[in-house]
Design a protein around this motif. Structure first.
Motif, PDB file in Angstrom:
ATOM      1  N   MET A  49      37.621  35.079  43.271  1.00 16.42           N
ATOM      2  CA  MET A  49      37.683  35.775  44.546  1.00 16.42           C
ATOM      3  C   MET A  49      37.599  34.783  45.693  1.00 16.42           C
ATOM      4  SD  MET A  49      34.379  35.701  46.026  1.00 16.42           S
ATOM      5  CE  MET A  49      33.976  37.259  46.764  1.00 16.42           C
ATOM      6  N   LYS A  50      38.132  35.197  46.823  1.00 20.21           N
ATOM      7  CA  LYS A  50      38.114  34.324  47.995  1.00 20.21           C
ATOM      8  C   LYS A  50      37.656  35.106  49.222  1.00 20.21           C
ATOM      9  CE  LYS A  50      43.154  34.937  48.280  1.00 20.21           C
ATOM     10  NZ  LYS A  50      43.294  35.602  46.964  1.00 20.21           N
ATOM     11  N   LEU A  51      37.128  34.371  50.177  1.00 19.35           N
ATOM     12  CA  LEU A  51      36.696  34.946  51.434  1.00 19.35           C
ATOM     13  C   LEU A  51      37.713  34.540  52.494  1.00 19.35           C
ATOM     14  CD1 LEU A  51      32.892  34.012  51.287  1.00 19.35           C
ATOM     15  CD2 LEU A  51      34.038  36.001  50.295  1.00 19.35           C
TER      16      LEU A  51
ATOM     17  N   LEU B 135      46.537  38.901  47.698  1.00 19.85           N
ATOM     18  CA  LEU B 135      45.199  39.484  47.709  1.00 19.85           C
ATOM     19  C   LEU B 135      44.865  39.962  46.302  1.00 19.85           C
ATOM     20  CD1 LEU B 135      45.298  41.465  51.069  1.00 19.85           C
ATOM     21  CD2 LEU B 135      44.297  39.226  50.609  1.00 19.85           C
ATOM     22  N   LYS B 136      43.657  39.632  45.862  1.00 20.20           N
ATOM     23  CA  LYS B 136      43.240  39.965  44.504  1.00 20.20           C
ATOM     24  C   LYS B 136      41.985  40.824  44.547  1.00 20.20           C
ATOM     25  CE  LYS B 136      44.159  36.793  41.358  1.00 20.20           C
ATOM     26  NZ  LYS B 136      44.132  35.553  40.562  1.00 20.20           N
ATOM     27  N   ILE B 137      41.724  41.513  43.466  1.00 20.61           N
ATOM     28  CA  ILE B 137      40.558  42.394  43.377  1.00 20.61           C
ATOM     29  C   ILE B 137      39.288  41.582  43.615  1.00 20.61           C
ATOM     30  CG2 ILE B 137      39.217  43.890  41.845  1.00 20.61           C
ATOM     31  CD1 ILE B 137      41.903  44.528  40.421  1.00 20.61           C
ATOM     32  N   GLY B 138      38.462  42.058  44.544  1.00 22.03           N
ATOM     33  CA  GLY B 138      37.209  41.382  44.858  1.00 22.03           C
ATOM     34  C   GLY B 138      37.288  40.444  46.040  1.00 22.03           C
ATOM     35  N   ASP B 139      38.491  40.134  46.509  1.00 24.46           N
ATOM     36  CA  ASP B 139      38.616  39.326  47.727  1.00 24.46           C
ATOM     37  C   ASP B 139      37.968  40.068  48.895  1.00 24.46           C
ATOM     38  OD1 ASP B 139      40.015  37.398  46.351  1.00 24.46           O
ATOM     39  OD2 ASP B 139      41.961  37.856  47.240  1.00 24.46           O
ATOM     40  N   ILE B 140      37.415  39.309  49.823  1.00 23.72           N
ATOM     41  CA  ILE B 140      36.723  39.907  50.976  1.00 23.72           C
ATOM     42  C   ILE B 140      37.321  39.345  52.261  1.00 23.72           C
ATOM     43  CG2 ILE B 140      34.509  40.091  52.191  1.00 23.72           C
ATOM     44  CD1 ILE B 140      33.162  39.906  49.404  1.00 23.72           C
ATOM     45  N   ILE B 141      37.618  40.240  53.197  1.00 29.43           N
ATOM     46  CA  ILE B 141      38.109  39.829  54.501  1.00 29.43           C
ATOM     47  C   ILE B 141      37.003  39.995  55.532  1.00 29.43           C
ATOM     48  CG2 ILE B 141      39.814  40.246  56.319  1.00 29.43           C
ATOM     49  CD1 ILE B 141      41.708  41.310  54.188  1.00 29.43           C
ATOM     50  N   PHE B 142      36.670  38.901  56.213  1.00 28.32           N
ATOM     51  CA  PHE B 142      35.766  38.923  57.368  1.00 28.32           C
ATOM     52  C   PHE B 142      36.652  39.149  58.589  1.00 28.32           C
ATOM     53  CE2 PHE B 142      32.938  37.191  54.340  1.00 28.32           C
ATOM     54  CZ  PHE B 142      31.667  37.022  54.874  1.00 28.32           C
TER      55      PHE B 142
END
Length: 203
Positions: free
Chosen positions: A1-3, A165-172
């Motif tokens: 996952m990525k932020l 975008l992948k499952i668990g990625d988070i967008i701030f």
């Protein structure tokens, strides 16, 4: 996952830092090692004397997507949250002055606070969410997602042009005005509407 983090998404915050208003979203990444572990304090790093809090609404991606059309973007998340993008402002200023990337100032260990998650359907409209940050029992930041230059679904459309975008990625999604320095023993609490989603201590 990525932020995936969005900078300069609220006009008043752009003005308080004397930044130029962007024509496109400002995007940068944090690694998963930047996530502050649950129930752990935030330790001010020894390479900065001016770490700032930046409270932000978060979106968790729940399916894989690329080149997502804005009208379908709402299908790619069913949870929202709140977090802090900690920034070593003194280091960031030095990097910006040299035209260098910001990662050392934004992506160090513990620089990403991720609070509890809420179902999207628990809010009436994701483009009209009140959120706030309290420091030592005083509100220091108050925002509403209606003031974003680019709304959540627009950000998903934009970001997915460049990154799958992948499952668990988070967008701030960016911070409103009112950012400021943290000091040892400060206590920070974040809220969406009246619901507390995180509480941390600074060491």
């Amino acid at each position: 996952m990525k932020l995936i983090c969005i900078g300069r998404n609220y006009t008043e915050h752009i003005e308080e830092l004397n930044n130029e208003k962007p024509t496109d979203p400002v995007v940068f990444l944090k690694p998963d090692t930047a996530i502050l572990l649950k129930k752990q304090p935030f330790f001010i790093p020894d390479f900065s004397n001016d770490v700032h809090y930046e409270v932000e609404v978060l979106v968790k991606i729940n399916r894989v997507g690329k080149h997502i059309d804005r009208k379908f973007a709402h299908k790619y998340y069913n949870e929202i949250g709140l977090g802090i993008d900690f920034t070593a402002r003194d280091l960031q200023a030095k990097l910006k002055a040299k035209g260098l990337p910001w990662e050392k100032a934004k992506s160090f260990d513990g620089a990403a606070v991720i609070g509890e998650w809420m179902p999207v359907d628990s809010v009436e409209n994701v483009d009209n969410i009140n959120f706030s940050l309290k420091m030592n029992d005083f509100f220091v930041q108050n925002g509403n997602t209606s003031h974003m230059l680019w709304k959540i679904d627009e950000l998903i459309e934009y970001v997915s042009k460049y990154f799958t975008l992948k499952i668990g990625d988070i967008i701030f999604t960016g911070t409103p005005a009112g950012v400021g320095k943290v000091n040892t023993n400060d206590k920070l609490k974040g809220y969406i509407e009246n619901k507390e989603l995180f509480s941390i201590t600074v060491k």
